[in-house]
Design a protein around this motif. Structure first.
Motif, PDB file in Angstrom:
ATOM      1  N   ASP A 484       0.828  -1.215   0.000  1.00 46.23           N
ATOM      2  CA  ASP A 484       0.000   0.000   0.000  1.00 46.23           C
ATOM      3  C   ASP A 484       0.856   1.256   0.000  1.00 46.23           C
ATOM      4  OD1 ASP A 484      -2.307  -1.510  -0.013  1.00 46.23           O
ATOM      5  OD2 ASP A 484      -2.480  -1.543   2.167  1.00 46.23           O
ATOM      6  N   ALA A 485       1.915   1.236  -0.812  1.00 45.02           N
ATOM      7  CA  ALA A 485       2.786   2.402  -0.935  1.00 45.02           C
ATOM      8  C   ALA A 485       2.102   3.443  -1.804  1.00 45.02           C
ATOM      9  CB  ALA A 485       4.130   2.005  -1.531  1.00 45.02           C
ATOM     10  N   GLU A 486       1.854   4.635  -1.232  1.00 49.54           N
ATOM     11  CA  GLU A 486       1.153   5.687  -1.958  1.00 49.54           C
ATOM     12  C   GLU A 486       2.151   6.527  -2.732  1.00 49.54           C
ATOM     13  OE1 GLU A 486      -1.430   7.949   0.460  1.00 49.54           O
ATOM     14  OE2 GLU A 486      -2.556   6.218   1.219  1.00 49.54           O
ATOM     15  N   THR A 487       1.884   6.717  -4.011  1.00 46.28           N
ATOM     16  CA  THR A 487       2.729   7.522  -4.885  1.00 46.28           C
ATOM     17  C   THR A 487       1.853   8.057  -6.011  1.00 46.28           C
ATOM     18  OG1 THR A 487       4.711   7.515  -6.255  1.00 46.28           O
ATOM     19  CG2 THR A 487       3.410   5.501  -6.248  1.00 46.28           C
ATOM     20  N   TRP A 488       2.465   8.510  -7.061  1.00 44.03           N
ATOM     21  CA  TRP A 488       1.711   8.998  -8.214  1.00 44.03           C
ATOM     22  C   TRP A 488       2.220   8.307  -9.467  1.00 44.03           C
ATOM     23  CZ3 TRP A 488       4.505  10.987 -12.168  1.00 44.03           C
ATOM     24  CH2 TRP A 488       5.808  11.401 -11.857  1.00 44.03           C
ATOM     25  N   ASP A 498      -3.026   9.916  -8.122  1.00 45.47           N
ATOM     26  CA  ASP A 498      -2.528   9.287  -6.903  1.00 45.47           C
ATOM     27  C   ASP A 498      -2.928   7.821  -6.886  1.00 45.47           C
ATOM     28  OD1 ASP A 498      -1.435  11.664  -5.886  1.00 45.47           O
ATOM     29  OD2 ASP A 498      -3.414  12.319  -5.213  1.00 45.47           O
ATOM     30  N   VAL A 499      -1.943   6.957  -6.591  1.00 49.77           N
ATOM     31  CA  VAL A 499      -2.199   5.512  -6.605  1.00 49.77           C
ATOM     32  C   VAL A 499      -1.601   4.892  -5.344  1.00 49.77           C
ATOM     33  CG1 VAL A 499      -2.234   5.319  -9.127  1.00 49.77           C
ATOM     34  CG2 VAL A 499      -0.069   5.059  -7.898  1.00 49.77           C
ATOM     35  N   SER A 500      -2.088   3.695  -5.026  1.00 49.60           N
ATOM     36  CA  SER A 500      -1.549   2.864  -3.948  1.00 49.60           C
ATOM     37  C   SER A 500      -1.122   1.536  -4.563  1.00 49.60           C
ATOM     38  CB  SER A 500      -2.598   2.650  -2.858  1.00 49.60           C
ATOM     39  OG  SER A 500      -2.136   1.708  -1.913  1.00 49.60           O
ATOM     40  N   THR A 501       0.156   1.167  -4.357  1.00 49.17           N
ATOM     41  CA  THR A 501       0.724  -0.010  -5.027  1.00 49.17           C
ATOM     42  C   THR A 501       1.229  -1.007  -3.983  1.00 49.17           C
ATOM     43  OG1 THR A 501       1.402   1.324  -6.920  1.00 49.17           O
ATOM     44  CG2 THR A 501       2.453  -0.828  -6.670  1.00 49.17           C
ATOM     45  N   THR A 502       0.907  -2.285  -4.239  1.00 51.17           N
ATOM     46  CA  THR A 502       1.439  -3.388  -3.436  1.00 51.17           C
ATOM     47  C   THR A 502       2.234  -4.298  -4.363  1.00 51.17           C
ATOM     48  OG1 THR A 502      -0.385  -3.306  -1.863  1.00 51.17           O
ATOM     49  CG2 THR A 502       0.875  -5.349  -1.964  1.00 51.17           C
ATOM     50  N   THR A 520      -2.108  -2.149  -8.426  1.00 49.41           N
ATOM     51  CA  THR A 520      -2.183  -0.694  -8.275  1.00 49.41           C
ATOM     52  C   THR A 520      -3.652  -0.274  -8.248  1.00 49.41           C
ATOM     53  OG1 THR A 520      -0.073  -0.416  -9.406  1.00 49.41           O
ATOM     54  CG2 THR A 520      -1.503   1.515  -9.272  1.00 49.41           C
ATOM     55  N   ARG A 521      -3.968   0.556  -7.268  1.00 47.54           N
ATOM     56  CA  ARG A 521      -5.352   1.048  -7.117  1.00 47.54           C
ATOM     57  C   ARG A 521      -5.353   2.566  -7.233  1.00 47.54           C
ATOM     58  NH1 ARG A 521      -8.724  -1.477  -2.383  1.00 47.54           N
ATOM     59  NH2 ARG A 521      -8.593  -3.161  -3.922  1.00 47.54           N
ATOM     60  N   ASP A 522      -6.344   3.085  -8.004  1.00 48.32           N
ATOM     61  CA  ASP A 522      -6.499   4.531  -8.182  1.00 48.32           C
ATOM     62  C   ASP A 522      -7.004   5.135  -6.871  1.00 48.32           C
ATOM     63  OD1 ASP A 522      -6.887   7.084  -8.987  1.00 48.32           O
ATOM     64  OD2 ASP A 522      -8.173   6.634 -10.702  1.00 48.32           O
ATOM     65  N   MET A 523      -6.215   6.060  -6.295  1.00 47.08           N
ATOM     66  CA  MET A 523      -6.550   6.655  -5.007  1.00 47.08           C
ATOM     67  C   MET A 523      -7.114   8.066  -5.158  1.00 47.08           C
ATOM     68  SD  MET A 523      -5.693   4.304  -2.925  1.00 47.08           S
ATOM     69  CE  MET A 523      -5.653   5.162  -1.357  1.00 47.08           C
TER      70      MET A 523
END
Length: 765
Positions: A484-488, A498-502, A520-523
């Motif tokens: 759940d690392a938040e980045t772009w 903004d996305v959250s990637t595992t 990757t999930r669109d945040m």
């Protein structure tokens, strides 16, 4: 190769090895026995020679005594014929005397410059030569010249006369040599008389002539008999130490010494000292030989040392014949073994062929026909195991079919899940190249899987996004969780979302990481919701701050209103009241300024700040107040000189506020305020401010940082809250730990600057 041939080859190999070992053991045993036989033969030869030589040598000894007397009389006669001076002797007269007396040679020896020189001789070419200093003849000659009597062993000593024993010359002749000196002449007389050898080598190999009789000794190569009394001692001119070579010209009394060896001298002396024979293996040319050194004494008359050389090949001929016979028998046994083993192997594998045929049927998928073997041996057990295996394979095959069907349905389900999920599922190799991407990835970012998988396709992504991908792959390889690392990430049309990637590793059958799989999930929607919540929380905080500010401002405004009203009524105010009015206005201005720091977004110019320098400046600034309160400030700045990116005045405000709070929290005099700087982890600087005050109760510790909450009499409750806000804007944390009666510890953690010089940061409330 069939099992039948393998069994035959195995039996053949075993029998061959056993027969070879038998031949080897037989050879080693017989070779050892051959050596012992040669040694026994050598010792037997020694005993035989000693028994046969004793009477011959005794006769020879007495014969030598008679010849010595003859040489003495001849020496006196030569002295009478020549006179006192050697120079007066004529060669013709010497030759005439030699012929009349029946001598082999007459020589006149004259001492010249400490050496013995032959001045006259009947032997051609000998006159003018110097005698070599070979002991004992040379020593006997010098002793005779000095004292007219020789005390050395090994010869016949009389007054004015000394004669050596019989000596074998190089040409095979046996001679006796005598020396005469009566003290009245200036020279010595040396006479040489040829004598008959008591022992000679026969005409046939291994044959010895002892007087008039012949003795045949099988394998005898050479016999050497030395008069031990004439053997030079160690260190003399005739021999070296125990490893030197013998001067056999003076010590060899019978036999021959053609096979001389450097080690003979040492072995002879060792055998004589021990009184026991010594045997040594050697090689003469290509012939293996055994050499024996045998001490021998003839009735205490004279001591001898015998060297007997035996040919060992004579004793190994029977060994070779026995080996050839044994080899022929072994070869016949091997041939018979091959024939018999092949027949036995055919019988043994008959049942095994049935098992092999059944295994081939199992390989073809036929599990219904069992193999029938009625034997109770290992082949019967193998047949039973094959039948059990066939039953198990039939069961496992059916279960595999069911599992394959279940796997097919699971695969379809997973493919459907990956295809229709709203989350982007994509995987990369360890070099950052795209391996696969689902439809959601293409819909979220706009790029197709084929475009990014093409050569150079990943180059369309922004460089910062590719760097983030490399860091993610490196983190997975190092085993650091990436959850759940938040980045772009940037879309194809240039938007940043903004996305959250595992990320998780993909391993091969050996457990090695071969790829990285990402979800990757669109945040964007979540971020918008969070922003709305933050704004609502801000409004709530601003409302609380507004109420507090209104309460705090009301008191100074009331005071000001009263003074203004007094002026409107025409009353004159003293300067003291003007000072009170200005103080109240300053208080209002301070509260409003602090409120703006919290409520208004600020753009700060960040620069490189040295924490060590800032802490030293603040310590110097707070030192007067510390001295007034009798507080000792202890600086522990051993953590290097870390550099952080920040606004220096705000950082100074934080540390000054915390140091001032620490001093004010210590009412007792003589207390200590500690300020420590450390870098416990890479990329992190920790500042610890510790006092020895009364401490903060737990119920008050939970409320620290609330607006206008203070436990100090003159505090306003905004200092710690502003400090927390400044530290947060700098990307750090502020932690307060306290215990009543022990003091309070404030820990400020800030990120260390890597490459942030001149960066512009913005922080909003």
């Amino acid at each position: 190769m069939s099992i039948k041939l393998k069994l035959s080859a195995l039996i053949f190999a075993v029998v061959t090895i056993m027969l070879s070992l038998n031949l080897l053991v037989f050879y080693l045993y017989t070779a050892n026995q051959s050596r012992h036989a040669a040694e026994r033969q050598l010792l037997s030869v020694g005993d035989q020679i000693r028994g046969a030589l004793t009477p011959v040598l005794k006769d020879s000894y007495y014969l030598e005594l008679g010849q010595s007397e003859r040489l003495r009389v001849a020496s006196i006669a030569v002295r009478a014929l020549i006179g006192d001076k050697a120079g007066a002797a004529e060669s013709a007269r010497l030759e005439e005397s030699r012929s009349k007396l029946g001598l082999d040679n007459i020589a006149l020896i004259l001492p010249v410059d400490g050496e013995m020189q032959i001045v006259k001789s009947t032997r051609p070419g000998e006159a003018g030569t110097t005698l070599s200093a070979v002991a004992p003849p040379y020593d006997a000659l010098r002793q005779l010249y000095r004292s007219r009597y020789v005390t050395l062993p090994g010869g016949t000593s009389l007054q004015d006369f000394w004669a050596s024993g019989a000596t074998v010359l190089d040409e095979g002749r046996t001679v006796m040599t005598s020396y005469y000196y009566d003290g009245t002449m200036d020279y010595l007389i040396r006479l040489t008389l040829e004598s008959s050898a008591a022992i000679r080598s026969g005409k046939q190999p291994g044959e010895l002539q002892l007087g008039s009789s012949f003795v045949r000794i099988p394998g005898l190569v050479e016999l050497s008999g030395f008069n031990y009394s004439l053997i030079p001692p160690p260190g003399s001119g005739g021999a070296g130490d125990d490893g030197g070579r013998l001067d056999f010209s003076s010590a060899l009394e019978f036999g021959s010494y053609r096979l001389a060896a450097p080690e003979d001298y040492g072995h002879i002396r060792q055998a004589v000292r021990s009184g026991e024979p010594i045997t040594v293996d050697t090689t003469i040319g290509d012939m293996p030989a055994l050499r024996g050194y045998i001490p021998y004494s003839v009735d205490n008359i004279r001591d001898y040392a015998l060297i007997v050389t035996i040919d060992k090949s004579v004793f190994s001929r029977d060994l070779r014949q026995q080996l050839l016979l044994l080899f022929a028998i072994s070869l016949m046994l091997v041939v018979m073994t091959v024939i018999v083993s092949y027949a036995l192997a055919g019988v043994a594998v008959r049942s095994l062929k049935l098992v092999v045929r059944r295994v081939n049927q199992l390989a073809a998928g036929n599990f219904s026909q069992p193999v029938t073997v009625r034997s109770n041996d290992e082949i019967g057990e193998l047949a039973s195991s094959v039948n059990v295996m066939a039953t198990s394979l039939d069961s496992y095959t059916n279960r595999l079919k069911d599992s394959a069907e279940e796997l097919r349905r699971t695969k379809e389900y997973l493919e459907s899940l990956v295809t229709h999920t709203r989350d982007a599922i994509h995987s990369y190799d360890l070099r950052g190249g795209l391996i696969s991407a689902n439809r959601a990835y293409e819909a979220m970012f706009g790029w197709t899987e084929a475009e990014l998988k093409a050569p150079g396709g990943m180059a369309v992504l922004p460089e910062e996004q590719r760097c983030n991908l490399e860091r993610m792959i490196e983190s997975v390889l190092l085993g650091v969780p990436w959850v759940d690392a938040e980045t772009w990430m940037q879309t194809r049309d240039g938007r940043r979302i903004d996305v959250s990637t595992t990320a998780s590793p993909v391993r091969d059958q050996h457990g090695e990481i071969i790829a990285v799989s990402c979800i990757t999930r669109d945040m964007t929607s979540r971020k918008q919701t969070e922003e709305l919540l933050r704004r609502a929380e801000k409004l709530s905080i601003v409302g609380q701050l507004a109420a507090g500010v209104a309460h705090e401002i009301r008191n100074p405004l009331t005071t000001l209103r009263g003074f203004v009203q007094m002026q409107l009524e025409g009353k004159t105010l003293a300067p003291y009241y003007h000072t009170i009015m200005l103080a109240e206005l300053d208080r209002i201005n301070f509260i409003v300024s602090e409120f703006l720091v919290l409520a208004k977004p600020q753009a700060d110019r960040y620069q490189d700040c040295r924490l060590r320098e800032i802490l030293e400046d603040m310590a110097a600034l707070i030192e007067p107040e510390a001295l007034l309160n009798d507080v000792r400030v202890r600086m522990e700045l051993g953590g290097g000189d870390p550099i952080v990116a920040g606004e220096p005045n705000q950082l100074k405000q934080v540390f000054l506020n915390l140091m001032k709070n620490g001093i004010e929290a210590m009412p007792e005099r003589g207390s200590r305020l500690s300020v420590a700087l450390a870098c416990p982890e890479p990329g992190q600087a920790v500042v610890t401010i510790r006092d020895e005050g009364v401490g903060i109760p737990e119920e008050q510790l939970a409320r620290l940082g609330e607006p206008f909450y203070t436990s100090k009499e003159k505090g306003n409750g905004l200092g710690l809250m502003v400090s927390q806000r400044i530290v947060t804007n700098h990307g750090g944390t502020l932690l307060v730990r306290s215990k009543v009666g022990e003091g309070t510890e404030v820990v400020v953690t800030l990120p260390v600057l890597k490459a942030a010089a001149g960066r512009q940061r913005s922080s909003s409330a």
